[in-house]
Scaffold this motif. Structure first.
Motif, PDB file in Angstrom:
ATOM      1  N   PRO A 113       0.736  -1.262  -0.010  1.00 29.47           N
ATOM      2  CA  PRO A 113       0.044  -0.167  -0.022  1.00 29.47           C
ATOM      3  C   PRO A 113       0.941   1.311  -0.044  1.00 29.47           C
ATOM      4  O   PRO A 113       0.527   2.180  -0.623  1.00 29.47           O
ATOM      5  CB  PRO A 113      -0.906  -0.072   1.474  1.00 29.47           C
ATOM      6  N   LEU A 114       1.824   1.358   0.738  1.00 27.64           N
ATOM      7  CA  LEU A 114       2.795   2.471   0.815  1.00 27.64           C
ATOM      8  C   LEU A 114       4.082   2.407   0.098  1.00 27.64           C
ATOM      9  O   LEU A 114       5.068   2.690   0.324  1.00 27.64           O
ATOM     10  CB  LEU A 114       3.184   2.877   2.432  1.00 27.64           C
ATOM     11  N   PHE A 115       3.823   1.689  -1.213  1.00 29.03           N
ATOM     12  CA  PHE A 115       5.151   1.622  -2.000  1.00 29.03           C
ATOM     13  C   PHE A 115       5.664   2.906  -2.311  1.00 29.03           C
ATOM     14  O   PHE A 115       7.057   2.975  -2.135  1.00 29.03           O
ATOM     15  CB  PHE A 115       4.704   0.950  -3.177  1.00 29.03           C
ATOM     16  N   PHE A 116       4.833   4.041  -2.922  1.00 27.96           N
ATOM     17  CA  PHE A 116       5.822   5.110  -3.064  1.00 27.96           C
ATOM     18  C   PHE A 116       6.133   5.957  -1.977  1.00 27.96           C
ATOM     19  O   PHE A 116       7.248   6.601  -1.858  1.00 27.96           O
ATOM     20  CB  PHE A 116       4.756   5.969  -4.192  1.00 27.96           C
ATOM     21  N   GLU A 117       5.406   5.900  -1.014  1.00 25.90           N
ATOM     22  CA  GLU A 117       5.596   6.758   0.298  1.00 25.90           C
ATOM     23  C   GLU A 117       6.820   6.190   0.975  1.00 25.90           C
ATOM     24  O   GLU A 117       7.570   7.079   1.546  1.00 25.90           O
ATOM     25  CB  GLU A 117       4.508   6.584   1.435  1.00 25.90           C
ATOM     26  N   SER A 118       7.099   4.865   0.793  1.00 25.49           N
ATOM     27  CA  SER A 118       8.340   4.290   1.415  1.00 25.49           C
ATOM     28  C   SER A 118       9.559   4.199   0.743  1.00 25.49           C
ATOM     29  O   SER A 118      10.481   3.486   0.920  1.00 25.49           O
ATOM     30  CB  SER A 118       7.952   2.985   2.021  1.00 25.49           C
ATOM     31  N   GLY A 119       9.473   4.747  -0.436  1.00 24.09           N
ATOM     32  CA  GLY A 119      10.867   4.890  -1.083  1.00 24.09           C
ATOM     33  C   GLY A 119      10.857   3.520  -2.215  1.00 24.09           C
ATOM     34  O   GLY A 119      11.821   3.215  -2.195  1.00 24.09           O
ATOM     35  N   LYS A 167       0.308   9.626  -7.003  1.00 27.13           N
ATOM     36  CA  LYS A 167       0.368   8.037  -7.136  1.00 27.13           C
ATOM     37  C   LYS A 167       0.145   7.608  -8.332  1.00 27.13           C
ATOM     38  O   LYS A 167       0.981   6.846  -9.338  1.00 27.13           O
ATOM     39  CB  LYS A 167      -0.420   7.272  -6.200  1.00 27.13           C
ATOM     40  N   ARG A 168      -0.971   8.299  -9.101  1.00 26.01           N
ATOM     41  CA  ARG A 168      -1.378   7.705 -10.488  1.00 26.01           C
ATOM     42  C   ARG A 168      -0.110   8.420 -11.455  1.00 26.01           C
ATOM     43  O   ARG A 168      -0.035   7.729 -12.471  1.00 26.01           O
ATOM     44  CB  ARG A 168      -2.537   8.633 -10.490  1.00 26.01           C
ATOM     45  N   ALA A 169       0.594   9.585 -11.099  1.00 25.04           N
ATOM     46  CA  ALA A 169       1.530   9.837 -12.001  1.00 25.04           C
ATOM     47  C   ALA A 169       2.658   9.162 -11.973  1.00 25.04           C
ATOM     48  O   ALA A 169       3.409   9.208 -13.028  1.00 25.04           O
ATOM     49  CB  ALA A 169       1.909  11.356 -11.661  1.00 25.04           C
ATOM     50  N   LEU A 170       2.952   8.327 -10.679  1.00 22.96           N
ATOM     51  CA  LEU A 170       4.270   7.681 -10.636  1.00 22.96           C
ATOM     52  C   LEU A 170       4.005   6.133 -11.005  1.00 22.96           C
ATOM     53  O   LEU A 170       5.227   5.324 -11.557  1.00 22.96           O
ATOM     54  CB  LEU A 170       4.430   7.569  -9.297  1.00 22.96           C
ATOM     55  N   ALA A 171       2.778   5.655 -11.192  1.00 23.84           N
ATOM     56  CA  ALA A 171       2.399   4.375 -11.642  1.00 23.84           C
ATOM     57  C   ALA A 171       2.716   3.902 -13.102  1.00 23.84           C
ATOM     58  O   ALA A 171       2.571   4.778 -13.945  1.00 23.84           O
ATOM     59  CB  ALA A 171       1.026   4.028 -11.177  1.00 23.84           C
ATOM     60  N   ASP A 172       3.047   2.696 -13.297  1.00 26.78           N
ATOM     61  CA  ASP A 172       3.308   2.128 -14.677  1.00 26.78           C
ATOM     62  C   ASP A 172       1.974   1.863 -15.201  1.00 26.78           C
ATOM     63  O   ASP A 172       1.731   2.229 -16.525  1.00 26.78           O
ATOM     64  CB  ASP A 172       4.353   0.842 -14.727  1.00 26.78           C
ATOM     65  N   PHE A 173       0.994   1.320 -14.591  1.00 23.85           N
ATOM     66  CA  PHE A 173      -0.231   0.931 -14.850  1.00 23.85           C
ATOM     67  C   PHE A 173      -1.310   1.382 -13.950  1.00 23.85           C
ATOM     68  O   PHE A 173      -1.122   1.348 -12.846  1.00 23.85           O
ATOM     69  CB  PHE A 173      -0.552  -0.476 -15.150  1.00 23.85           C
ATOM     70  N   VAL A 174      -2.450   1.864 -14.318  1.00 24.03           N
ATOM     71  CA  VAL A 174      -3.488   2.389 -13.622  1.00 24.03           C
ATOM     72  C   VAL A 174      -4.751   1.784 -14.019  1.00 24.03           C
ATOM     73  O   VAL A 174      -5.124   1.385 -15.155  1.00 24.03           O
ATOM     74  CB  VAL A 174      -3.785   3.669 -13.731  1.00 24.03           C
TER      75      VAL A 174
END
Length: 204
Positions: A113-119, A167-174
């Motif tokens: 869940p916190l993939f982007f938040e936790s680097g 998060k949407r801007a960082l993700a490879d797939f949405v």
């Protein structure tokens, strides 16, 4: 460390990650769940949690997760202290389980869940990231309905995470989860095919 067959699933609380993981399991895919790992590690380190936040959080040797959550969601420094204790141990377990699944050579998913938040991108080299998306307002409605939570605590939980649009801007797939289950299943099938195509190109 490279995990070329693993895809991270992430999102905002209430966006529908659990539903997506259940659908993937029905299709036979293996899922590594960071939350389940975190719960196991939390119990294994209950004495250290009590040292940080007080023995009143323990019921026998079990941690009162609801009470702990109320503390960390309301206090950024408490949240940071808990993360410093648990995250290295959680990361180690995720890497171990991912290595096990890499040996199968098959696509698998890692629910963080916190993939982007936790680097997460700096910690793990997974094949791709998949965001389960729903607008913040819809996530709030789902939390209020699902958890019978009050709006203040639900908003605190949402605001403790990175904004869903970032998060949407960082993700490879949405994967959009704003309609019904049938639409979600249909879109999930399409995204799995896109992921497989990307992975086959990486293997070529």
């Amino acid at each position: 460390m490279s995990f070329k067959h693993g895809v991270v699933i992430t999102g905002l609380i209430g966006s529908g990650k659990s539903t997506v993981c259940a659908l993937l399991k029905e299709r036979g895919y293996k899922i590594i769940c960071a939350d389940s790992i975190a719960h196991e590690i939390l119990e294994l380190n209950s004495s250290k949690v009590a040292e940080l936040f007080g023995a009143q959080l323990l019921s026998g040797s079990k941690v009162d997760r609801k009470a702990l959550g109320a503390i960390v969601f309301a206090n950024p420094s408490a949240k940071k202290s808990l993360e410093e204790l648990l995250h290295p141990l959680i990361n180690e377990r995720i890497c171990f389980l991912s290595n096990e699944l890499e040996r199968t050579g098959k696509l698998y998913f890692v629910d963080i869940p916190l993939f982007f938040e936790s680097g997460g991108r700096a910690k793990y080299d997974f094949a791709a990231s998949l965001l389960v998306y729903a607008p913040k307002e819809l996530c709030l409605k789902r939390i209020l309905r699902r958890d019978k939570a009050d709006e203040t605590s639900a908003n605190a939980r949402i605001n403790s995470q990175m904004d869903i649009e970032k998060k949407r801007a960082l993700a490879d797939f949405v994967l959009e989860n704003t309609s019904d289950l049938a639409s979600l299943e249909h879109d999930l099938r399409a995204i799995i095919e896109q992921i497989k195509t990307k992975m086959s190109l990486l293997d070529a």
